[in-house]
Design a protein around this motif. Structure first.
Motif, short mmCIF file in Angstrom:
data_model
loop_
_atom_site.label_atom_id
_atom_site.label_comp_id
_atom_site.label_asym_id
_atom_site.label_seq_id
_atom_site.Cartn_x
_atom_site.Cartn_y
_atom_site.Cartn_z
N ARG A 197 0.85 -1.20 0.00
CA ARG A 197 0.00 0.00 0.00
C ARG A 197 0.88 1.24 0.00
O ARG A 197 1.75 1.38 0.85
CB ARG A 197 -0.90 0.00 1.22
N LEU A 201 1.26 5.62 -0.57
CA LEU A 201 0.68 6.95 -0.59
C LEU A 201 1.64 7.83 -1.39
O LEU A 201 2.82 7.94 -1.04
CB LEU A 201 0.51 7.50 0.83
N PHE A 207 -0.24 2.45 5.38
CA PHE A 207 0.56 2.40 4.18
C PHE A 207 1.92 1.77 4.48
O PHE A 207 2.48 1.98 5.54
CB PHE A 207 0.76 3.80 3.61
N MET A 253 5.43 5.85 1.62
CA MET A 253 4.97 7.12 1.09
C MET A 253 6.05 7.66 0.16
O MET A 253 7.23 7.69 0.52
CB MET A 253 4.72 8.13 2.23
N MET A 289 6.49 2.69 8.37
CA MET A 289 6.26 3.15 7.00
C MET A 289 7.54 3.75 6.42
O MET A 289 8.19 4.59 7.05
CB MET A 289 5.15 4.20 6.97
#
Length: 123
Positions: free
Chosen positions: A6, A8, A51, A54, A81
């Motif tokens: 996942r 971002l 997430f 990023m 993350m």
């Protein structure tokens, strides 16, 4: 390559953000896009929004990427993350400031796609 990951993507340049989003999705990632720092922080606050990584522009109006990264690192919920700066700012002082604010990797535009995917795929 990025199946199950996942991501971002945060960049005030909508074309750049949307293009990167499409490329990451084609590599198998689940991707959300935000176009400014405050919206990025809001995405992190959304219930269930977790997430793996990023990809963050630095030179954004309002809240820059350094501030976003710093705030994320202050919040223990996002400790695992990975934050990757993807920016036009590539001087040594920019890289040092990225490191100081908790950014894991500092890449410059145009990005080496293989390097970015390898960094995003690694745990």
């Amino acid at each position: 390559m990025l199946a199950g990951r996942r991501m971002l993507v945060v960049d005030d340049n909508r074309d750049a953000a949307d293009s990167l989003c499409l490329l990451l999705k084609a590599a198998g990632a689940s991707v959300e896009v935000r176009y400014d720092g405050l919206a990025a922080l809001a995405a992190l606050e959304e219930r269930g929004a977790r997430f793996d990584a990023m990809v963050l522009d630095i030179g954004m109006p309002g809240m820059d990427g350094y501030t976003v990264a710093h705030r994320v690192r202050q919040d223990g919920r996002h400790a695992g993350m990975k934050i990757i700066a993807l920016t036009g700012w590539g001087q040594q002082v920019d890289r040092a400031r990225s490191h100081t604010n908790g950014i894991d990797h500092h890449l410059t535009k145009p990005v080496d796609w293989k390097l970015l995917v390898n960094l995003l795929a690694s745990r």
